[in-house]
Design an enzyme around this catalytic site. Structure first.
Site, PDB file in Angstrom:
ATOM      1  N   GLY A  61       2.947   2.365  10.637  1.00 38.61           N
ATOM      2  CA  GLY A  61       3.840   3.441  10.741  1.00 38.61           C
ATOM      3  C   GLY A  61       4.683   3.828  11.936  1.00 38.61           C
ATOM      4  O   GLY A  61       5.340   4.862  11.962  1.00 38.61           O
ATOM      5  N   ASN A  75       0.753  -1.161  -0.001  1.00 35.53           N
ATOM      6  CA  ASN A  75      -0.046   0.005  -0.131  1.00 35.53           C
ATOM      7  C   ASN A  75       0.873   1.245   0.145  1.00 35.53           C
ATOM      8  O   ASN A  75       1.617   1.505   0.932  1.00 35.53           O
ATOM      9  CB  ASN A  75      -0.877  -0.023   1.225  1.00 35.53           C
ATOM     10  N   LYS A  98       0.034   4.323  -0.217  1.00 30.03           N
ATOM     11  CA  LYS A  98      -0.319   5.489   0.424  1.00 30.03           C
ATOM     12  C   LYS A  98      -0.226   6.587  -0.425  1.00 30.03           C
ATOM     13  O   LYS A  98      -0.200   6.647  -1.795  1.00 30.03           O
ATOM     14  CB  LYS A  98       0.040   5.645   1.801  1.00 30.03           C
ATOM     15  N   SER A 131       3.709  -2.004  10.251  1.00 31.63           N
ATOM     16  CA  SER A 131       5.443  -2.178  10.574  1.00 31.63           C
ATOM     17  C   SER A 131       5.725  -3.494  10.006  1.00 31.63           C
ATOM     18  O   SER A 131       6.815  -3.841  10.863  1.00 31.63           O
ATOM     19  CB  SER A 131       5.663  -1.838  11.876  1.00 31.63           C
ATOM     20  N   GLU A 181      -6.723   4.667   8.064  1.00 33.65           N
ATOM     21  CA  GLU A 181      -6.691   6.333   7.617  1.00 33.65           C
ATOM     22  C   GLU A 181      -7.799   6.758   6.833  1.00 33.65           C
ATOM     23  O   GLU A 181      -8.123   7.985   7.194  1.00 33.65           O
ATOM     24  CB  GLU A 181      -5.245   6.298   6.726  1.00 33.65           C
TER      25      GLU A 181
HETATM   26  P1  13P Z   1       3.201   0.325   7.652  1.00 37.69           P
HETATM   27  O1  13P Z   1       3.763  -0.824   7.057  1.00 37.69           O
HETATM   28  O2  13P Z   1       3.942   1.617   7.115  1.00 37.69           O
HETATM   29  O3  13P Z   1       3.345   0.407   9.016  1.00 37.69           O
HETATM   30  O4  13P Z   1       1.678   0.623   7.032  1.00 37.69           O
HETATM   31  C1  13P Z   1       0.708  -0.415   7.208  1.00 37.69           C
HETATM   32  C2  13P Z   1      -0.212  -0.012   6.555  1.00 37.69           C
HETATM   33  O5  13P Z   1      -1.165   0.713   6.687  1.00 37.69           O
HETATM   34  C3  13P Z   1      -0.596  -0.885   5.361  1.00 37.69           C
HETATM   35  O6  13P Z   1      -1.971  -0.531   4.780  1.00 37.69           O
END
Ligand code: 13P
Length: 258
Positions: free
Chosen positions: A180, A10, A12, A220, A104
């Site tokens: 994150g 993802n 983002k 993470s 999110e």
């Molecule tokens: P991280 O791997 O950066 O923690 O993000 C996880 C996430 O929200 C994937 O959709």
């Protein structure tokens, strides 16, 4: 039953078109040495504006090892919904999967359980696969409502879907406090919650759908954590954020799931 593992990146709100193209090409170069059959289902989810270049890079390569997802959709077919994209439009752009209900989106864009359910229905009706996200906040975890909160998110998301539709869907368990933050959820605990989700699916849709549905962990995930995560009984793969933005770490995660 053996479920095919899934590793989904993802991205983002990251990567301009040229960067997205490079990342897709670098991921495919990293996976070149592996037979398609041995690989997990590898998915990348760029922003809307990079779907075209990502899809072009994937189809130009023709290796079929990486598939495309969108990070969101709207459930209506077309019309006066400024700023939104329908499932049909995303399918037209090359997407085979759509992520819905990410924390999110729930937090910043008021995506509700009801919207997640409507989106899941629209995605499946168009022959695409929803990646349905769920997860608890730190406050919910500390007050002991993790399981009831997640079971409720799942029941609402899957409402009125057929057993077949549920069987082909993907769920991602992403504890919000692990996203994150670098604080990966302990693998045994992530597996416990994911087994609870599978049991909830069993209550709703029966044993066969529960055995077939892929349930991923997200939060993470790193090259160093993936092997232990994949060794758990119920974790079928990962939804990766930060570590999917660099080809070498994403490819290492894919390798860790083989
Ligand atoms: P991280 O791997 O950066 O923690 O993000 C996880 C996430 O929200 C994937 O959709």
């Amino acid at each position: 039953m053996t479920r095919k593992p899934v590793i989904a990146g993802n991205w983002k709100m990251n990567k301009l078109q040229a960067e997205a193209k490079d990342l897709v090409n670098d991921v495919m170069a990293g996976l070149k040495q592996y037979d398609k059959e041995k690989l997990p289902e590898v998915i990348v989810a760029p922003v809307f504006t990079s779907l075209y270049v990502a899809n072009k890079a994937l189809t130009d390569c023709g290796c079929g090892k990486v598939r495309l997802a969108a990070q969101n959709c709207y459930f209506e077919k077309s019309g006066a919904f400024t700023g939104e994209a329908s499932v049909e439009m995303l399918k037209d752009a090359g997407c085979e999967y759509i992520i819905i209900g990410h924390s999110e989106r729930r937090q910043y864009f008021a995506e509700s359980d009801d919207m997640v359910n409507k989106k899941a229905k629209a995605i499946l009706a168009n022959g695409l696969i929803p990646i349905i996200c769920c997860g608890e906040s730190l406050e919910q975890r500390e007050s002991g409502v993790t399981d009831s909160h997640i079971a409720s998110q799942i029941k609402n998301a899957l409402k009125d879907l057929t057993q077949e539709e549920i069987a082909k869907s993907i769920i991602a368990y992403e504890p919000i406090w692990a996203i994150g933050t670098g604080k990966t959820c302990d693998s045994v605990e992530a597996n416990r919650v994911i087994a609870m989700i599978r049991n909830t699916v069993k209550e709703i849709a029966g044993e066969n759908s529960a055995e077939a549905i892929r349930i991923l962990y997200g939060g993470s995930v790193k090259p160093e954590t993936i092997k232990e995560q994949m060794a758990q009984s119920d974790i079928d793969g990962a939804l990766v954020g930060g570590a999917s933005l660099k080809a070498d770490s994403f490819v290492k995660i894919v390798e860790g799931a083989m």
